[in-house]
Scaffold this motif. Structure first.
Motif, short mmCIF file in Angstrom:
data_model
loop_
_atom_site.label_atom_id
_atom_site.label_comp_id
_atom_site.label_asym_id
_atom_site.label_seq_id
_atom_site.Cartn_x
_atom_site.Cartn_y
_atom_site.Cartn_z
N ILE A 14 0.86 -1.19 0.00
CA ILE A 14 0.00 0.00 0.00
C ILE A 14 0.89 1.23 0.00
N THR A 15 0.98 1.87 -1.16
CA THR A 15 1.91 2.99 -1.32
C THR A 15 1.20 4.27 -1.72
N TYR A 16 -0.11 4.21 -1.84
CA TYR A 16 -0.87 5.35 -2.37
C TYR A 16 -2.06 5.62 -1.46
N LEU A 17 -2.11 6.85 -0.95
CA LEU A 17 -3.20 7.26 -0.05
C LEU A 17 -3.97 8.42 -0.67
N ARG A 18 -5.28 8.27 -0.66
CA ARG A 18 -6.14 9.39 -1.09
C ARG A 18 -6.87 9.90 0.13
N VAL A 19 -6.81 11.19 0.32
CA VAL A 19 -7.41 11.77 1.53
C VAL A 19 -8.45 12.80 1.14
N SER A 20 -9.65 12.59 1.64
CA SER A 20 -10.71 13.58 1.43
C SER A 20 -10.63 14.58 2.59
N VAL A 21 -10.42 15.84 2.27
CA VAL A 21 -10.23 16.83 3.34
C VAL A 21 -11.53 17.58 3.68
N THR A 22 -12.57 17.35 2.90
CA THR A 22 -13.87 17.94 3.21
C THR A 22 -14.94 17.17 2.44
N ASP A 23 -16.15 17.13 2.96
CA ASP A 23 -17.25 16.53 2.18
C ASP A 23 -18.02 17.62 1.45
N ARG A 24 -17.65 18.88 1.68
CA ARG A 24 -18.38 19.99 1.08
C ARG A 24 -17.87 20.31 -0.32
N CYS A 25 -18.71 21.00 -1.07
CA CYS A 25 -18.32 21.33 -2.43
C CYS A 25 -19.10 22.55 -2.90
N ILE A 59 2.91 8.09 5.55
CA ILE A 59 4.18 8.23 4.82
C ILE A 59 5.27 7.44 5.57
N GLY A 60 5.22 7.50 6.89
CA GLY A 60 6.16 6.72 7.70
C GLY A 60 5.99 5.22 7.49
N LEU A 61 4.79 4.81 7.05
CA LEU A 61 4.50 3.40 6.81
C LEU A 61 4.67 3.02 5.34
N GLY A 62 5.24 3.90 4.56
CA GLY A 62 5.59 3.52 3.18
C GLY A 62 4.73 4.13 2.09
N VAL A 63 3.78 4.98 2.44
CA VAL A 63 3.00 5.63 1.39
C VAL A 63 3.89 6.63 0.66
N ARG A 64 3.91 6.56 -0.68
CA ARG A 64 4.81 7.41 -1.47
C ARG A 64 4.06 8.42 -2.33
N LYS A 65 2.75 8.19 -2.43
CA LYS A 65 1.95 9.11 -3.25
C LYS A 65 0.70 9.51 -2.47
N LEU A 66 0.46 10.80 -2.42
CA LEU A 66 -0.66 11.33 -1.65
C LEU A 66 -1.53 12.16 -2.58
N ARG A 67 -2.80 11.79 -2.66
CA ARG A 67 -3.74 12.60 -3.46
C ARG A 67 -4.78 13.20 -2.53
N ILE A 68 -4.91 14.52 -2.58
CA ILE A 68 -5.88 15.23 -1.75
C ILE A 68 -7.14 15.45 -2.58
N THR A 69 -8.28 15.08 -1.98
CA THR A 69 -9.51 15.18 -2.73
C THR A 69 -10.63 15.58 -1.79
N GLY A 70 -11.89 15.34 -2.20
CA GLY A 70 -13.01 15.75 -1.37
C GLY A 70 -14.28 15.06 -1.85
N GLY A 71 -15.34 15.73 -1.66
CA GLY A 71 -15.71 17.12 -1.79
C GLY A 71 -14.71 17.90 -2.64
N GLU A 72 -14.81 19.19 -2.53
CA GLU A 72 -13.85 20.00 -3.27
C GLU A 72 -12.74 20.43 -2.31
N PRO A 73 -11.53 19.86 -2.48
CA PRO A 73 -10.48 20.13 -1.50
C PRO A 73 -10.13 21.61 -1.38
N LEU A 74 -10.22 22.35 -2.48
CA LEU A 74 -9.77 23.74 -2.44
C LEU A 74 -10.80 24.69 -1.84
N VAL A 75 -11.97 24.17 -1.41
CA VAL A 75 -12.89 25.06 -0.68
C VAL A 75 -12.71 24.92 0.84
N ARG A 76 -11.88 23.98 1.26
CA ARG A 76 -11.66 23.89 2.71
C ARG A 76 -10.82 25.09 3.16
#
Ligand code: SAM
Ligand code: SF4
Length: 334
Positions: A14-25, A59-76
């Motif tokens: 598991i090297t890829y994490l997607r993180v939703s930073v808000t449910d709003r949009c 990242i400490g556990l080996g994740v090398r790619k991080l994708r920030i998503t949402g909702g719309e991440p840039l409205v947080r």
């Protein structure tokens, strides 16, 4: 820092994490949300500091790619603070920091994103027609998104356009979209509409345009060369011989590529989903809040990865929808 990497029961690292930073949009795309969505109370959301701690633990556990998503991440609110902070891992454990956005706020943020080391953005755009754009996003304005995409390009960000293939909606724009992306130098990926969440009155089967059909139509005009490239996700890529452009197909319905899945997702409330198409989840907010030390958190992550399922069960065959998820895509992050 932890040493043993995250490996699931099917030997997938598991090297890829997607993180939703808000449910709003700021949009209400018809295939994604109901018009009157109930959003989560703010207190349920992880703070930006908690999101940082959580991503840092992965990242400490080996994740090398991080994708920030949402909702719309840039409205947080203050999201650039988070991006700036988490970018400290680039080149030091993290290979790539990226985001998926509807593009509405890129005009404001593209230059800052580029400055902190973001190299690529995925922008969702299903149509180039202003009226249709307003119809599908309900609240969006196409010129604002086009300005955002132009700002991203001007800032040196590589843009990938994600278009959901929608029967009777953007079928007639297949070549317009493809040619526009080629002319602008953007990669393009088509996505099959997935059965995620109640969208109020819309019928999924009515929206479903299989990419097998879309691809066959593309092949009538262009020579498509299959690429071996794999990203561990459900996408497969071709190169168009005539324009040299790259086109991806995300086909969770007509094909299932779960065997090489390398990713997990965290929601804005700290739920870890080991598979987009399954209900099983692990609460990471409780261990995160229980102690300032990361031991409980990393234990919870490891325990969850140990039960990552083999794959999803989405199926639209026989004119019914199987494997439907009650949660919205904006909850888990697309
Ligand atoms: N708001 C951002 C955006 O639109 O790019 C990020 C979140 S959005 C949920 C991520 C992606 O999921 C978008 O490309 C969107 O088109 C896609 N999406 C949303 N609902 C979907 C569904 N039911 N089936 C397939 N894709 C979906
Ligand atoms: Fe918002 Fe993205 Fe969902 Fe559209 S697809 S409603 S932009 S979260």
């Amino acid at each position: 820092m932890q040493t043993a990497p995250l490996i699931d029961p099917f030997a997938r690292p598991i090297t890829y994490l997607r993180v939703s930073v808000t449910d709003r949009c700021d949009f209400r795309c018809t295939y994604c949300m109901a018009e009157h969505m109930q959003f989560l109370p703010k207190r349920d959301l992880l703070s930006l500091e908690e999101l940082d701690r959580l991503c840092t633990a992965f990242i400490g556990l080996g994740v090398r790619k991080l994708r920030i998503t949402g909702g719309e991440p840039l409205v947080r609110r203050d999201i650039m603070h988070f991006f700036r902070s988490i970018s400290r891992h680039l080149g030091d454990g993290l290979d790539e920091l990226t985001l998926t956005t509807n593009g509405s706020q890129l005009g404001r943020f593209a230059a800052d994103l580029a400055a902190i080391g973001v190299r690529r953005v995925n922008v969702s755009l299903d149509t180039l027609d202003e009226a249709k754009f307003a119809e599908i996003t309900r609240w969006g304005r196409l010129p604002q998104v086009m300005e955002g995409i132009a700002a991203a390009k001007a800032a040196g960000l590589r843009v990938k356009i994600n278009a959901v293939a929608l029967k009777g909606f953007n079928e007639d724009e297949l070549f317009t979209l493809t040619d526009w992306c080629a002319a602008e130098g953007h990669d393009l990926t088509f996505i099959e509409v997935m059965p995620m969440g109640d969208i109020g009155g819309e019928d999924r089967l009515d929206q479903y345009w299989p990419l097998s059909d879309l691809r066959a139509r593309l092949a009538e005009r262009y020579t498509l060369i299959d690429l071996a490239e794999r990203t561990g996700g459900p996408a497969r890529y071709v190169r168009v011989a005539q324009s040299d452009q790259k086109i991806g197909f995300i086909t969770p319905l007509t094909h299932n590529f779960c065997e090489s899945c390398n990713r997990v997702r965290v929601t804005c409330t700290g739920e870890l989903f080991m598979c987009l198409g399954q209900e099983d989840r692990a609460d990471l907010r409780a261990p995160l809040r229980a102690s300032p030390d990361d031991a409980l958190l990393t234990d919870a992550i490891r325990a969850a990865i140990a039960r990552k399922p083999k794959g999803h069960d989405f199926d639209y065959s026989r004119q019914s929808i199987a494997g439907q998820m009650t949660r919205h895509m904006s909850h888990t992050g697309g």
